[in-house]
Scaffold this active site. Structure first.
Site, PDB file in Angstrom:
ATOM      1  N   GLU A   1       0.810  -1.221   0.000  1.00  0.00           N
ATOM      2  CA  GLU A   1       0.000   0.000   0.000  1.00  0.00           C
ATOM      3  C   GLU A   1       0.846   1.275   0.000  1.00  0.00           C
ATOM      4  OE1 GLU A   1      -3.077  -0.024   2.957  1.00  0.00           O
ATOM      5  OE2 GLU A   1      -4.123  -1.689   1.989  1.00  0.00           O
TER       6      GLU A   1
ATOM      7  N   GLU B   1      -5.327  -8.462   0.364  1.00  0.00           N
ATOM      8  CA  GLU B   1      -6.065  -8.146   1.599  1.00  0.00           C
ATOM      9  C   GLU B   1      -7.512  -7.836   1.262  1.00  0.00           C
ATOM     10  OE1 GLU B   1      -4.517  -5.004   4.144  1.00  0.00           O
ATOM     11  OE2 GLU B   1      -2.462  -5.665   3.770  1.00  0.00           O
TER      12      GLU B   1
END
Ligand code: FCB
Length: 483
Positions: free
Chosen positions: A197, A388
Site C-alpha cells: 500500500e 487483503e
C-alpha cells in the site's frame, strides 16, 4: 483519529511446486456458477510483521519508525504498542497450525527490515535472517505457499533520521535489503511482494502525520511517492539478480472513487483523486510515467524530485499485481489549500449511506467488482492476487468461549461473490488473502479494531481462538466456492 476521519478532515491533494495448477488460463477461465472459483484458486490469509510479531528488540532487531512512533503520547489509541502484539515471533508455529486448520494454502506475511539490517544499511543480522528461514521452512513443510512482503511500513528509524522516504537514497537502501532477502530465501520462496500500500503509507506517514513517522508535509509526501516508485524498479531488479526465477509483484490499495454529488466540481475531484490514489504508483512502475492531470506539468518533476533517467529506473515489468480492497471512496471537491504551491487538486471524503463496519468503513461489495475491472485496464493480462480484504468487527467470546461474528461472514460472503463475478468476467485473479489471520495491532487504532478470523486474547498470553467466520472461511477454502 480514525483513518477515515483524517482523510475527511484533510485530504487535500487530493515455492513453485505449491502452485502447479495456477496457470493464467485456469485463473481466467469463467467460474461455472455464482460463488464458484476456478480450479487451482489459492486461498490464504495475511498479516504484517509489526502488527503480529512482537519481540520488538530481540535477537539484534533494530528500531523501526513504528517502534519509535508508538512511544509518542496520543498517537496510538489507548497508548498501545506492537512490542508484544500476537507474539508471532515466538508463536509462528501456532499461526501455521491455524492456517492448516483453516485449509489455507497461502500465507502473506511481511519481513521486518530492522531484523535483517538493524539500522537499514550494512551487513545482515544472522539471527533475523534465521527467523524468516524457520518461518519459511515451517510453511513449506505444512504445504503452504509463503508470500512475503518486503516493506509493510516499518522503516528502520536510522533511515528516517537520514530523511526517510522523501530522501531518494532510501530507494537504493531498499534494493540492498531486497537483495539480501532474495539471496537468502530465493531458493525456497518463489513469489515476492515489494511494498504494501504505497499510497496509504506515503499519505498517512508524511502528509497527514497519523502513521509513523508522523510528518505533516505535503511536499515531503510527494517526494516520498517518487522514491517509493524508484524503489520498486530497483527492488524488482535486485530480486531478479539474486535469482532470475523469482516472481516479483507489489501490493496496491485500491478503491472506486465516486463523486459525492453530480456537480462538475465533485466529478473533477473524484477523477483526480482516482489518479492520485489508484494509479499514482502502479502506472509509473508499469509504464515509466506519472498519470497526467494531478500535478501541474511544468512543476511536476521538481515537486517529485525527478532526475533524468528516473523513468527507466522506476519501471518494472511486474510478474503479478497484489490488490487490497476494503471500501469505496466518496470524493467531494474542497476549497482547502493543498499545501503545495501550484497544486490545486483538492478533495474531501464524504460520508455515504452504506452500512459501516465497526471501524466505520462503508460496506460496498460492488466496489470490489468495479475496481477489479478498472485496475485490469492498467495491469492487463498480469495475474492478480487479492492480498487483503476483510472487516473489523469487535465481537468478544461468549460465555462458552465462542466468538460469533456473523457480520464478518456476511461481509466476506458478499465480497467473495463480487470477486467470483469479476473472475467470471475475465479478471485474472488467482488468489485471495483474508485480512487477517489474527486480531492484531491495527496501527493508530492499537488493539481496538479486530480484523481476525482468529480471536487473540491479548490479556491472556495471546491465546488464539478461531472465530465462527474462521470456520466458515475454512469451508469456503475446502469447497473452492462461497458456502
Ligand atoms: C490495510 C493495511 C493492513 C491493515 C488493514 C486493515 O490498509 O495494509 O496492515 O491495517 O488495512
Amino acid at each position: 483519529m480514525e483513518r477515515r476521519d483524517l482523510l475527511r478532515s484533510g485530504l487535500a491533494l487530493a515455492g513453485a511446486s505449491l502452485l502447479p495448477q495456477l496457470t493464467r488460463s485456469a485463473a481466467a477461465s469463467a467460474a461455472r456458477e455464482p460463488g464458484q472459483f476456478p480450479p487451482g484458486f489459492l486461498w490464504g490469509a495475511a498479516t504484517a510483521a509489526y502488527q503480529v510479531e512482537g519481540a520488538y528488540n530481540e535477537d539484534g532487531k533494530g528500531e523501526s519508525v513504528w517502534d519509535r512512533f508508538v512511544l509518542a503520547p496520543g498517537k496510538i489509541k489507548n497508548g498501545d504498542t506492537g512490542n508484544v502484539a500476537c507474539d508471532s515471533y515466538h508463536r509462528y508455529g501456532d499461526d501455521i497450525a491455524l492456517l492448516r486448520t483453516l485449509n489455507l494454502k497461502s500465507y502473506r506475511f511481511s519481513i521486518a527490515w530492522t531484523r535483517i539490517q538493524p539500522s537499514g544499511t550494512g551487513p545482515a543480522n544472522a539471527r533475523g535472517l534465521d527467523y524468516y528461514d524457520r518461518l519459511t521452512d515451517a510453511l513449506l513443510e505444512a504445504g503452504i505457499r509463503p508470500l512475503p512482503t518486503l516493506y509493510h511500513w516499518d522503516l528502520p528509524q536510522e533511515l528516517e533520521d537520514r530523511g526517510g522516504w522523501p530522501n531518494r537514497d532510501t530507494a537504493a537502501r531498499f534494493a540492498d535489503y531486497a537483495s539480501i532477502m532474495g539471496r537468502r530465501l530465493g531458493d525456497r520462496i518463489e513469489h515476492w511482494a515489494l511494498f504494501n500500500e504505497s499510497k496509504a503509507f506515503t499519505q498517512l506517514s508524511y502528509w497527514f502525520g497519523v502513521f509513523a513517522p508522523g510528518r505533516k508535509d505535503a511536499l515531503a509526501f510527494l517526494k516520498a511517492t517518487h522514491t517509493v516508485n524508484l524503489a520498486h524498479g530497483l527492488g524488482f531488479r535486485a530480486l531478479k539478480t539474486a535469482n532470475s526465477k523469482l516472481q516479483v509483484g507489489s501490493v496496491y490499495d485500491v478503491s472506486p472513487h465516486i463523486p459525492a454529488s453530480d456537480s462538475a466540481a465533485d466529478r473533477a475531484a473524484a477523477e483526480a483523486m482516482d489518479k492520485l490514489s489508484n494509479l499514482w504508483f502502479v502506472v509509473p512502475v508499469l509504464t515509466g510515467s506519472y498519470p497526467e492531470g494531478v500535478l501541474p506539468a511544468a512543476s511536476q518533476a521538481a515537486l517529485l524530485g525527478m532526475q533524468s533517467g528516473d523513468e527507466q529506473t522506476m519501471r518494472a515489468d511486474l510478474d503479478f499485481v497484489g490488490l487490497n480492497y476494503y471500501s469505496l471512496t466518496r470524493v467531494a471537491a474542497s476549497t482547502q489549500n493543498s499545501g503545495v504551491p501550484g497544486l490545486d487538486v483538492t478533495a474531501d471524503w464524504a460520508v455515504g449511506p452504506d452500512e459501516k463496519t465497526d471501524f466505520g468503513w462503508d460496506i460496498y461489495p460492488q466496489g470490489f467488482y468495479d475496481i477489479l475491472k478498472r485496475m485490469q485496464q492498467v495491469t492487463g493480462k498480469r495475474p492478480i492476487e487479492i492480498t487483503e480484504n476483510g472487516a473489523a468487527y469487535n465481537n468478544k467470546p461468549d460465555a462458552t468461549g465462542q466468538i460469533h461474528d456473523a457480520k464478518r461472514i456476511a461481509y466476506l460472503r458478499a465480497h467473495l461473490l463480487s470477486l467470483s463475478r469479476a473472475i467470471a468476467d475475465g479478471v485474472p485473479v488467482r488468489a485471495y488473502h483474508c485480512w487477517s489471520l489474527l486480531d492484531n495491532f491495527e496501527w493508530a487504532q492499537g488493539y481496538s479494531q479486530r480484523f481476525g478470523l482468529t480471536y487473540v486474547d491479548f490479556d491472556n498470553h495471546q491465546r488464539r481462538t478461531i472465530k465462527e467466520s474462521g470456520y466458515w472461511y475454512a469451508k469456503v477454502a475446502a469447497a473452492n466456492r462461497v458456502v
